[in-house]
Design a protein around this motif. Structure first.
Motif, PDB file in Angstrom:
ATOM      1  N   ASP A  89      -7.955 -34.639   5.010  1.00 44.98           N
ATOM      2  CA  ASP A  89      -8.569 -33.455   5.303  1.00 44.98           C
ATOM      3  C   ASP A  89     -10.011 -33.667   6.170  1.00 44.98           C
ATOM      4  O   ASP A  89     -10.147 -34.755   6.312  1.00 44.98           O
ATOM      5  N   ARG A  90     -10.663 -32.595   6.294  1.00 46.32           N
ATOM      6  CA  ARG A  90     -11.693 -32.672   7.276  1.00 46.32           C
ATOM      7  C   ARG A  90     -12.737 -33.606   6.465  1.00 46.32           C
ATOM      8  O   ARG A  90     -13.396 -34.536   7.025  1.00 46.32           O
ATOM      9  N   GLU A  91     -13.130 -33.339   5.274  1.00 50.79           N
ATOM     10  CA  GLU A  91     -13.860 -34.039   4.533  1.00 50.79           C
ATOM     11  C   GLU A  91     -13.737 -35.726   4.682  1.00 50.79           C
ATOM     12  O   GLU A  91     -14.393 -36.366   4.925  1.00 50.79           O
ATOM     13  N   ILE A  92     -12.350 -35.975   4.238  1.00 50.97           N
ATOM     14  CA  ILE A  92     -12.149 -37.445   4.379  1.00 50.97           C
ATOM     15  C   ILE A  92     -12.138 -37.826   5.601  1.00 50.97           C
ATOM     16  O   ILE A  92     -12.766 -39.101   5.825  1.00 50.97           O
ATOM     17  N   LEU A  93     -11.622 -37.346   6.680  1.00 56.05           N
ATOM     18  CA  LEU A  93     -11.772 -37.757   8.296  1.00 56.05           C
ATOM     19  C   LEU A  93     -13.022 -37.823   8.568  1.00 56.05           C
ATOM     20  O   LEU A  93     -13.582 -38.823   9.247  1.00 56.05           O
TER      21      LEU A  93
END
Length: 121
Positions: free
Chosen positions: A105-109
């Motif tokens: 998701d955005r947080e991981i990327l």
């Protein structure tokens, strides 16, 4: 702006990841198969490559990119659905630098790629 190629069969994965990675400052190219990805890389080797482990020819693609002029400098992420040691070792032997687990998701990327996008290409 660093070039990044995202190689995944899933249109949805590519669309979501492209939006997030573009927001982080990458110039993102997409490919849905190994042959298309290799053609793009032959045109201009990217700084970063994300390759779906489920893609037919994924490990061959990594090896072929490594053989291109400048291919040794590409940061390659082997993208897995689960962290199985056997699959991770296949990616590592092919030349992957690191691993990325799906679903992301955005947080991981953002955590993985925010510093890399600021580095000069």
């Amino acid at each position: 702006m660093q070039r990044l190629i995202l190689v995944d069969k899933s249109v949805i994965i590519r669309k979501v990841a492209k939006r997030i990675l573009s927001d982080l400052g990458f110039l993102v190219s997409e490919a849905d198969d190994a042959q298309t990805a290799l053609s793009i890389c032959k045109g201009r080797v990217p700084a970063v490559m994300i390759v779906d482990a489920c893609l037919p020819g994924a490990t061959d693609l990594i090896g072929e990119v490594r053989e291109l002029p400048g291919g040794d400098k590409v940061k390659i992420y082997y993208c897995l659905i689960e962290g199985k040691f056997k699959h991770m070792m296949q990616g590592k032997r092919a030349g992957a630098d690191d691993f990325l687990l799906k679903p992301f998701d955005r947080e991981i990327l953002t955590k993985v790629f925010s510093d890399q996008s600021k580095t000069a290409a």
